[in-house]
Design a protein around this motif. Structure first.
Motif, short mmCIF file in Angstrom:
data_model
loop_
_atom_site.label_atom_id
_atom_site.label_comp_id
_atom_site.label_asym_id
_atom_site.label_seq_id
_atom_site.Cartn_x
_atom_site.Cartn_y
_atom_site.Cartn_z
N MET A 1 5.21 -61.76 -52.87
CA MET A 1 4.12 -60.83 -52.59
C MET A 1 4.66 -59.58 -51.90
O MET A 1 4.22 -58.46 -52.20
CB MET A 1 3.05 -61.50 -51.72
N GLN B 1 -3.62 -62.82 -54.12
CA GLN B 1 -4.07 -62.95 -52.73
C GLN B 1 -5.39 -63.71 -52.67
O GLN B 1 -5.60 -64.55 -51.80
CB GLN B 1 -4.24 -61.58 -52.08
N HIS C 1 -6.23 -63.44 -46.50
CA HIS C 1 -5.83 -63.28 -47.91
C HIS C 1 -7.03 -62.95 -48.80
O HIS C 1 -6.91 -62.12 -49.71
CB HIS C 1 -5.15 -64.55 -48.42
N VAL D 1 -1.71 -58.43 -57.76
CA VAL D 1 -1.43 -58.93 -56.41
C VAL D 1 -2.73 -59.29 -55.70
O VAL D 1 -2.80 -60.28 -54.98
CB VAL D 1 -0.62 -57.88 -55.61
N ALA E 1 2.16 -60.43 -45.61
CA ALA E 1 3.12 -61.29 -46.32
C ALA E 1 4.29 -61.64 -45.41
O ALA E 1 4.76 -62.79 -45.41
CB ALA E 1 3.61 -60.60 -47.59
#
Length: 142
Positions: free
Chosen positions: A121, A38, A71, A34, A107
């Motif tokens: 996400m 990101q 992010h 993840v 998210a």
């Protein structure tokens, strides 16, 4: 007679340890993945604003470049915490839940710009929170 003692849930201690260890590997792996996602989403937002939808008016509106930096920062921290989880660091357990909560909130707030990506996400972050909560609720050490 077995040398293991039975604790709550009917599982022997080695079985609980195995579940906790596999949960830590799962959480560390998903958190690292993840984090990479990101990071890539942040690079796309900072480098080229045309990737995401513009003109959406809503309460949590930020500039696309600002979302890119959010992010990027979350991605780098998530990668570091995920690697810490895979290395068995105890600080990474609590940090993993905190970064997953922050990632879930970001998210949700990013949903109008790229809804399917944000939902994916969000789901992955929720899996990380669940896995780390299971790990922390067990009394196993690794």
């Amino acid at each position: 007679m077995s040398s293991t003692t039975s604790r709550g849930g009917g599982y022997d201690t080695p079985v609980k340890t195995a579940f906790a260890f596999s949960g830590a590997i799962f959480a560390g792996t998903i958190l690292t993945i993840v984090g990479i996602f990101q990071l890539l989403a942040g690079i796309a937002a900072v480098a080229e604003d045309k990737v995401y939808v513009k003109g959406v008016e809503y309460v949590y509106q930020f500039d696309i470049t600002a979302w890119g930096w959010i992010h990027l920062i979350l991605g780098v921290i998530a990668i570091a915490v995920g690697i810490g989880m895979l290395l068995g660091q105890t600080w990474a357990r609590v940090s993993g839940i905190m970064i997953a909560v922050l990632g879930s909130v970001s998210a949700f707030m990013f949903m109008p710009y790229y809804p399917f990506w944000a939902l994916a996400m969000l789901a992955l972050y929720i899996f990380v929170i669940w896995s780390l909560a299971q790990l922390m609720s067990s009394d196993a050490e690794f």
